[in-house]
Design an enzyme around this catalytic site. Structure first.
Site, PDB file in Angstrom:
ATOM      1  N   GLU A  48     -40.714  -4.294 -13.793  1.00  0.00           N
ATOM      2  CA  GLU A  48     -41.246  -3.445 -14.955  1.00  0.00           C
ATOM      3  C   GLU A  48     -41.595  -2.023 -14.537  1.00  0.00           C
ATOM      4  O   GLU A  48     -41.201  -1.046 -14.985  1.00  0.00           O
ATOM      5  CB  GLU A  48     -42.384  -4.157 -15.845  1.00  0.00           C
ATOM      6  CG  GLU A  48     -42.171  -5.430 -16.427  1.00  0.00           C
ATOM      7  CD  GLU A  48     -42.322  -6.585 -15.364  1.00  0.00           C
ATOM      8  OE1 GLU A  48     -42.146  -6.354 -14.121  1.00  0.00           O
ATOM      9  OE2 GLU A  48     -42.772  -7.806 -15.852  1.00  0.00           O
TER      10      GLU A  48
ATOM     11  N   CYS B 230     -48.529  -4.780 -14.541  1.00  0.00           N
ATOM     12  CA  CYS B 230     -47.306  -4.173 -15.190  1.00  0.00           C
ATOM     13  C   CYS B 230     -47.869  -3.891 -16.727  1.00  0.00           C
ATOM     14  O   CYS B 230     -47.292  -2.917 -17.041  1.00  0.00           O
ATOM     15  CB  CYS B 230     -46.086  -5.073 -15.204  1.00  0.00           C
ATOM     16  SG  CYS B 230     -45.506  -4.940 -13.504  1.00  0.00           S
TER      17      CYS B 230
ATOM     18  N   CYS C  64     -46.923  -9.168 -15.517  1.00  0.00           N
ATOM     19  CA  CYS C  64     -48.199  -9.284 -14.882  1.00  0.00           C
ATOM     20  C   CYS C  64     -49.204  -8.460 -15.405  1.00  0.00           C
ATOM     21  O   CYS C  64     -49.029  -7.147 -15.840  1.00  0.00           O
ATOM     22  CB  CYS C  64     -48.340  -9.457 -13.451  1.00  0.00           C
ATOM     23  SG  CYS C  64     -47.887  -7.591 -12.433  1.00  0.00           S
TER      24      CYS C  64
ATOM     25  N   ASN D  63     -37.262  -6.484  -9.181  1.00  0.00           N
ATOM     26  CA  ASN D  63     -38.191  -6.491  -8.213  1.00  0.00           C
ATOM     27  C   ASN D  63     -37.716  -6.239  -7.026  1.00  0.00           C
ATOM     28  O   ASN D  63     -36.744  -6.675  -6.658  1.00  0.00           O
ATOM     29  CB  ASN D  63     -39.155  -7.848  -8.402  1.00  0.00           C
ATOM     30  CG  ASN D  63     -38.416  -9.114  -8.251  1.00  0.00           C
ATOM     31  OD1 ASN D  63     -37.153  -9.313  -8.594  1.00  0.00           O
ATOM     32  ND2 ASN D  63     -38.865 -10.204  -7.825  1.00  0.00           N
ATOM     33  N   ILE D  64     -38.332  -5.788  -6.042  1.00  0.00           N
ATOM     34  CA  ILE D  64     -37.902  -5.264  -4.734  1.00  0.00           C
ATOM     35  C   ILE D  64     -39.019  -5.562  -3.815  1.00  0.00           C
ATOM     36  O   ILE D  64     -39.935  -4.890  -3.636  1.00  0.00           O
ATOM     37  CB  ILE D  64     -37.791  -3.623  -4.576  1.00  0.00           C
ATOM     38  CG1 ILE D  64     -36.454  -3.416  -5.860  1.00  0.00           C
ATOM     39  CG2 ILE D  64     -37.038  -3.314  -3.303  1.00  0.00           C
ATOM     40  CD1 ILE D  64     -36.280  -1.529  -5.994  1.00  0.00           C
ATOM     41  N   GLU D  65     -38.813  -6.551  -2.956  1.00  0.00           N
ATOM     42  CA  GLU D  65     -40.297  -7.310  -2.282  1.00  0.00           C
ATOM     43  C   GLU D  65     -40.224  -6.318  -0.784  1.00  0.00           C
ATOM     44  O   GLU D  65     -39.258  -5.691  -0.596  1.00  0.00           O
ATOM     45  CB  GLU D  65     -39.968  -8.711  -2.301  1.00  0.00           C
ATOM     46  CG  GLU D  65     -40.140  -9.307  -3.498  1.00  0.00           C
ATOM     47  CD  GLU D  65     -40.155 -10.849  -3.622  1.00  0.00           C
ATOM     48  OE1 GLU D  65     -39.761 -11.260  -2.436  1.00  0.00           O
ATOM     49  OE2 GLU D  65     -40.678 -11.266  -4.575  1.00  0.00           O
TER      50      GLU D  65
END
Ligand code: THU
Ligand code: ZN
Length: 142
Positions: free
Chosen positions: A60, A94, A91, A47-49
């Protein structure tokens, strides 16, 4: 250990290995994903926020994007892990992104640390909208 178990453990390890790359200054919740293609290649994502929260990329999605960009559209299984090994599942967004490329029987392996829970995509997202849905609706009016 059977061959299948070995492949699953490998895939979970690949999802764990990419946790270090997660960029999570906001949630501090790391997620890693490892996607196995039909030809046996593994693509990973983290994940890349973003300061604009809704721009954040999920692990994903990143794995799927990498794989599709490299020319793959057929997948065997995906492993998902979080830094806290809580058995995180993809989620809803995804799940739908996976459903674009994968059948209901795609195996989704969720890392619980000392165990892996395996779901099928169909269990996680029944009755998905798909290209078939849109094809079937073509030419109909409401
Ligand atoms: N996250 C994922 O990377 N994949 C999911 O499907 C669940 C949520 C990330 C998004 C956000 O960076 C963090 O986990 C907390 O929601
Ligand atoms: Zn997601």
């Amino acid at each position: 250990m059977s061959d299948a178990d070995f492949v699953d453990a490998d895939l979970v390890d690949a999802a764990r290995a990419v946790l270090d790359r997660a960029y999570v200054p906001y949630s501090d919740y790391r997620v890693g994903a490892a996607l196995l293609t039909a030809d046996g290649t593994v693509y990973t994502g983290c994940n890349i926020e973003n300061a604009n929260y809704s721009n954040s990329l999920h692990a994903e999605e990143v794995a799927i994007a990498e794989a599709v960009k490299a020319g793959h559209e057929a997948f065997e299984r995906i492993a998902v892990s979080s830094g806290v090994r809580d058995g995180v599942t993809p989620c809803g967004m995804c799940r739908q992104t996976l459903a674009e490329f994968c059948d209901d029987d795609l195996a989704v392996l969720c890392d619980e640390g000392d165990a892996v829970t395996e779901y099928t995509l169909g269990e996680l997202l029944p009755n998905t909208i798909s290209l078939d849905t849109l094809d079937a609706a073509e030419g109909t009016t409401e």
